[in-house]
Write a protein that holds these residues in place. Structure first.
Motif, mmCIF file in Angstrom:
data_model
loop_
_atom_site.group_PDB
_atom_site.id
_atom_site.type_symbol
_atom_site.label_atom_id
_atom_site.label_comp_id
_atom_site.label_asym_id
_atom_site.label_seq_id
_atom_site.Cartn_x
_atom_site.Cartn_y
_atom_site.Cartn_z
ATOM 1 N N UNK A 163 36.275 -15.300 26.502
ATOM 2 C CA UNK A 163 36.311 -15.847 25.127
ATOM 3 C C UNK A 163 37.198 -15.187 23.975
ATOM 4 N N UNK A 164 37.658 -14.267 24.995
ATOM 5 C CA UNK A 164 38.980 -13.194 23.417
ATOM 6 C C UNK A 164 40.099 -13.430 23.905
ATOM 7 N N UNK A 165 40.816 -15.217 23.930
ATOM 8 C CA UNK A 165 41.998 -14.905 24.263
ATOM 9 C C UNK A 165 43.332 -14.434 23.861
ATOM 10 N N UNK A 166 42.029 -14.380 22.232
ATOM 11 C CA UNK A 166 43.815 -13.347 21.389
ATOM 12 C C UNK A 166 43.629 -12.153 21.401
ATOM 13 N N UNK A 167 42.937 -11.349 22.443
ATOM 14 C CA UNK A 167 43.468 -10.403 22.579
ATOM 15 C C UNK A 167 43.857 -9.940 24.352
ATOM 16 N N UNK A 168 44.602 -11.098 24.577
ATOM 17 C CA UNK A 168 45.816 -10.816 25.559
ATOM 18 C C UNK A 168 47.080 -10.839 25.081
ATOM 19 N N UNK A 222 45.570 -1.541 18.617
ATOM 20 C CA UNK A 222 46.019 -0.160 19.540
ATOM 21 C C UNK A 222 44.716 -0.141 20.580
ATOM 22 N N UNK A 223 44.255 0.207 20.314
ATOM 23 C CA UNK A 223 43.145 0.478 21.763
ATOM 24 C C UNK A 223 43.131 -0.569 22.658
ATOM 25 N N UNK A 224 43.374 -1.780 22.031
ATOM 26 C CA UNK A 224 43.749 -2.615 23.716
ATOM 27 C C UNK A 224 45.083 -2.667 24.546
ATOM 28 N N UNK A 225 46.485 -2.363 23.020
ATOM 29 C CA UNK A 225 47.413 -1.905 23.946
ATOM 30 C C UNK A 225 47.186 -0.484 24.281
#
Length: 283
Positions: free
Chosen positions: A30-35, A114-117
């Motif tokens: 449910x973390x589509x915001x992190x896509x 930033x960590x996700x990128x």
């Protein structure tokens, strides 16, 4: 062309699997915001890999013949080293790839955008740079003056993207351990040819002696411009008139590397053994 198709497929599929595992995990939790940060990181990684490939190709054209041969030979040997490390690493970690990526992604989610990128960039970027270097070395080794090597790479990458999409949709299952073992073994054979070609480049640059000491010459039996000579060169980087040093290096790399790679893995002590082969889809 087949060897370049194999490289595109093998290397591209690793990147595709990484992408679909990351995205599927975010969707399922449910973390589509992190896509969006993930796609930004992937895009940066792809752009840098393509830029690296272009720099290798166009930058080398400005050099003298000896410098071109020295650069090509050195990068070919480097590419073989990286790919050898990669196939052994993937064979060892294929069963645990998904859990490893999930752990990295959980940590990145806790740290922010930033960590996700950075996570997506590092996961895909390493594959992209390795692919660009090895494709460049292999295309130059198998080049016959036609676009067939590049077409082979492009078809391999397209196949990898399609397979990655099928994994994500849950339409395809595959035993990753077996897949990477068989394709990795074939890639070791391709790498041996690239290594021999790289050594020949260094001989032409006068970095390694023995350019005139041929191991054999069967050019009359297998002409390089014949259809079967072209096929052997495209698949195995075969050369009908290799030097003694080339043949020696080819044998010293291929036999022990392939033996170690295909050797059954020893079970880890006190570790639970899987009851069935691991297959995966992205979902």
């Amino acid at each position: 062309m087949f060897s370049n198709y194999l490289i595109g497929l093998r290397e591209g599929l690793e990147a595709s699997l990484v992408v679909c595992i990351l995205i599927a995990y975010l969707v399922k939790t449910g973390r589509r915001d992190a896509l969006r940060p993930i796609w930004i990181g992937i895009g940066i990684a792809v752009a840098i890999a393509m830029g690296f490939g272009c720099a290798l190709e166009f930058g080398s054209q400005e050099l003298t013949f000896e410098a071109q041969e020295a650069l090509g030979g050195s990068l070919s040997i480097l590419a073989v080293g990286l790919v050898t490390w990669m196939v052994f690493w993937m064979r060892r970690t294929a069963r645990h790839l998904r859990s490893e990526l999930h752990g990295r992604l959980d940590a990145a989610l806790a740290m922010g955008t930033g960590a996700l990128v950075a996570t997506a960039f590092l996961a895909v970027g390493r594959e992209g740079l390795e692919t660009a270097l090895f494709v460049w070395a292999s295309v130059h080794a198998a080049s016959d003056g036609t676009p067939r090597p590049l077409i082979g790479v492009a078809l391999g990458l397209a196949t990898a993207v399609l397979l990655g999409w099928l994994f994500y949709r849950g339409a395809l299952k595959i035993n990753l351990a077996k897949f990477f073992t068989w394709t990795g073994g074939m890639l070791v054979v391709v790498a041996a040819g690239v290594l021999a070609y790289g050594v020949h480049d260094l001989q032409e640059a006068n970095w390694i002696p023995g350019i005139r000491d041929l191991a054999f010459d069967i050019s009359d039996t297998i002409p390089p411009d014949s259809w079967y000579g072209t096929l052997l060169k495209g698949v195995l980087n075969f050369q009908p008139d290799p030097t003694v040093v080339q043949v020696t290096v080819w044998l010293l790399y291929l036999i022990p590397t392939l033996t170690l790679f295909l050797r059954p893995s020893a079970p880890t002590k006190n570790a639970p053994q899987p009851t069935r082969p691991d297959t995966t889809t992205a979902r």
